[in-house]
Design a protein around this motif. Sequence first.
Motif, PDB file in Angstrom:
ATOM      1  N   HIS A 143       0.818  -1.203   0.000  1.00 20.60           N
ATOM      2  CA  HIS A 143       0.000   0.000   0.000  1.00 20.60           C
ATOM      3  C   HIS A 143       0.856   1.259   0.000  1.00 20.60           C
ATOM      4  O   HIS A 143       1.856   1.335   0.686  1.00 20.60           O
ATOM      5  CB  HIS A 143      -0.890   0.027   1.243  1.00 20.60           C
ATOM      6  N   THR A 144       0.414   2.255  -0.751  1.00 19.73           N
ATOM      7  CA  THR A 144       1.090   3.541  -0.731  1.00 19.73           C
ATOM      8  C   THR A 144       0.169   4.661  -0.283  1.00 19.73           C
ATOM      9  O   THR A 144       0.568   5.802  -0.226  1.00 19.73           O
ATOM     10  CB  THR A 144       1.638   3.883  -2.128  1.00 19.73           C
ATOM     11  N   ARG A 145      -1.087   4.347   0.025  1.00 16.18           N
ATOM     12  CA  ARG A 145      -1.957   5.333   0.645  1.00 16.18           C
ATOM     13  C   ARG A 145      -2.897   4.622   1.602  1.00 16.18           C
ATOM     14  O   ARG A 145      -3.108   3.417   1.497  1.00 16.18           O
ATOM     15  CB  ARG A 145      -2.730   6.134  -0.403  1.00 16.18           C
ATOM     16  N   PRO A 146      -3.442   5.336   2.574  1.00 14.18           N
ATOM     17  CA  PRO A 146      -4.221   4.698   3.631  1.00 14.18           C
ATOM     18  C   PRO A 146      -5.434   3.963   3.092  1.00 14.18           C
ATOM     19  O   PRO A 146      -5.999   4.298   2.056  1.00 14.18           O
ATOM     20  CB  PRO A 146      -4.646   5.872   4.520  1.00 14.18           C
ATOM     21  N   PRO A 165      -4.493  -3.657   7.731  1.00 13.58           N
ATOM     22  CA  PRO A 165      -5.499  -4.638   8.158  1.00 13.58           C
ATOM     23  C   PRO A 165      -5.773  -5.712   7.116  1.00 13.58           C
ATOM     24  O   PRO A 165      -6.345  -6.747   7.438  1.00 13.58           O
ATOM     25  CB  PRO A 165      -6.745  -3.785   8.424  1.00 13.58           C
ATOM     26  N   HIS A 166      -5.339  -5.484   5.882  1.00 14.37           N
ATOM     27  CA  HIS A 166      -5.530  -6.481   4.833  1.00 14.37           C
ATOM     28  C   HIS A 166      -4.221  -7.164   4.442  1.00 14.37           C
ATOM     29  O   HIS A 166      -4.132  -7.811   3.401  1.00 14.37           O
ATOM     30  CB  HIS A 166      -6.216  -5.839   3.628  1.00 14.37           C
ATOM     31  N   GLN A 167      -3.196  -7.010   5.279  1.00 16.91           N
ATOM     32  CA  GLN A 167      -1.953  -7.783   5.195  1.00 16.91           C
ATOM     33  C   GLN A 167      -1.182  -7.571   3.895  1.00 16.91           C
ATOM     34  O   GLN A 167      -0.699  -8.522   3.283  1.00 16.91           O
ATOM     35  CB  GLN A 167      -2.252  -9.277   5.380  1.00 16.91           C
ATOM     36  N   ASP A 181      -3.438   1.708   9.536  1.00 16.41           N
ATOM     37  CA  ASP A 181      -3.296   2.724   8.494  1.00 16.41           C
ATOM     38  C   ASP A 181      -2.967   4.087   9.091  1.00 16.41           C
ATOM     39  O   ASP A 181      -2.202   4.867   8.520  1.00 16.41           O
ATOM     40  CB  ASP A 181      -4.571   2.805   7.661  1.00 16.41           C
ATOM     41  N   PHE A 182      -3.553   4.380  10.250  1.00 17.71           N
ATOM     42  CA  PHE A 182      -3.248   5.642  10.929  1.00 17.71           C
ATOM     43  C   PHE A 182      -1.773   5.694  11.331  1.00 17.71           C
ATOM     44  O   PHE A 182      -1.082   6.695  11.083  1.00 17.71           O
ATOM     45  CB  PHE A 182      -4.132   5.802  12.166  1.00 17.71           C
TER      46      PHE A 182
END
Length: 725
Positions: A23-26, A582-584, A623-624
């Motif tokens: 991921h590169t964004r929340p 949260p999605h690993q 993510d936070f």
Amino acid sequence: MRGQAAFIPLGATSTAFNGRGVHTRPSSCLPLPSLPVPAFPYVPSVITAVAAKPRADSSPPKKLSKVEGLKVSSNQLRFPLAEQLQNDEIFITENAVQIMKFHGSYQQDDRDKRASGQQKKYQFMLRLKMPAGEFPAALYQALDDISTKYGNNTLRATTRCAWQIHGVLKSDLKPVFSAIMNAGGSCIGACGDLSRNVMCTPAPLTSELYKNARFVSAMLGELFAPQTGAFSEIWLDGEKAASLEFWKKDLDMNSVQEIMRFDNGNGVVYNGKEEPIYGETYLPRKFKIGVTVPGDNSIDIYTQDIGIVCIPDAAGKVVGYNIIVGGGMGRTHRKATTFARTGDHLGYVPADKLWEACKAIVAAQRDHGNRSVRANARMKYLVDKLGIDSFRTLVETYFGEPFESFREIQPWRYMDWLGWHEQGDGNLFLGLFIENGRIKDEADFKLRTALRRIIDAYEFDMVVSPNQNIILKNITPNQKNGIEAILKEHNVRTADEYLINKRLSMACPAMPLCGLAITEAERVMPDMVARMDTLFKKNGLDVPVTIRMTGCPNGCARPYMAELGLVGSGQKSYQLWLGGCPHQTRLAWPYLDRVKDVDLEGTLTPVLTMYQQKSTTGEAFGDFCHRMGKSDIATFAEHFNSAPIQVNGAPPTLTYEAPVKARTARKKSTAKPRPRLTVSDEIMERLKNIAALRDMSASRVADEIISAYLSGVEDEDLLGDEMVI
């Protein structure tokens, strides 16, 4: 104050990927449309073997680790294990232990049952090989009986879709191995320096997409199975098992052998060898493969050496596979050359090229992986060293053609598949939450008894999930009430009766059996989850958080992918990791190197206060933390004051302010003097010089040097393997 994030089990992420597939964004826990499950009548084609020029063994590296030498001298995993199983000792030597791993077993010591200085309480753990986590009812019954007669009266579901049996004595190894093999199971290749159990999404959906994922898992499990005859010679006296391994019944074994031994002329296979792919030295280190479908990240796909995604066309027919490479969790504290890593996108191959592509990747690691330093022998270090583009080029020299571009797929979602679901053929399946994977009876909680009653009565086939849970499949609707009645009678709750953070939690076995465990994990995790749940609620938060714990840094429970990871770093102390997705799909980062168990609430309270005050609506905790970063969180915590402050009559809230520094009288220490270590004058002078250059104390320099040396000795001299997958 922030809005409360509602938990949606199949919630989506807003996803963008960089070159490493992270991921590169929340992301947020917002709903996505349901995952499409197209149907198609497709099975990948078989490659016909043709004559090809023979390939000589690769030249060994100039310096081999000790384990490499043991593999060479073992005569394809026979010696010295075979001889040592014949003696009257209650243990086997370290050399034999290394060979025993390939047979699917670790020698362990029950530290609870001996005092310091006493002889070790030796016993063995056996791990099964179960591609896709599937196994028949008869095998479960056999394992349950074995655990009663020879083990510790429990079974342990692992984080790689397999079973473990603990507590087997050396004198009972042969009857236990033979009983498993004669029941249609196997431990062969469940451990050791080769491809271990192939993971798969555990959902037993009957769509062709999910069926294809299970088929690929079984094929790869057999394609990379060791071929040596040592297993039957040692455990069955050279005879064949009474029952064929259950996953082979759906495979054309002649075709598997043709694919395995097919030589494309690019140095992938060893012609005329007992091990056509592995040769005499097998792989430099353990190798892990996982298979899934687009969107279903129940397998933590970015943690695999090879991650495979089945790609269907618009009509639902699988036409090819995305391939991810170079993931892995294991690391060593205070050793920067070791690290957890998420995989990179290697590319895409058409369906009929998958087997050769995977063979090429394995061959590249076999020939170019680090065989000198075991701490850096996993394929993730090779990928990281070369970079994904150069690694792709290397693999293409074995594959014989270029990879196509990675196909765009839908966002990943963590899916635990717990609770009741329709299979797609009129039947149901039930995902049961198994806390930390342990099947046991304890007080009035009779999980083991309940499962045995269900299996004896209904003979359901089962699946072990990547999250240490189990799935009962092929349940007819009229059997549902009977199953629920048995579970209720034995105080076994269904998934929806558990707090969500307990469902999301995972821990390795750790103490007292794992030889690498620094501190507790499985035995304290239930209390830890309850403590964290209380802490979140105390801070006005009711959100799902993925919590994972291990007793050492090897990462068996994949804590480095968690939103909140606890990694054993000392007795009753943990390294604290934050910021996983949260999605690993994203690694967490180390927030603090060592936090005492009793200090965790105080340490996390500032972080949760910051989360409460500064997160966006629906933003997940991981993510936070990822968005804020370590520096901002540490700064907030540094100026945090946990005392409730009331402003203008408003209810007390937690806040932060710059602390007032004041001198305090130093208390006289009552601690016992620390042990001393005598060194020569020359060494002491050198330590002082280094200390002066690094602005550190000489004792700290000595501690770091000795720690680094011991880590290297452990890695090279046998002690650095994971005990649990």
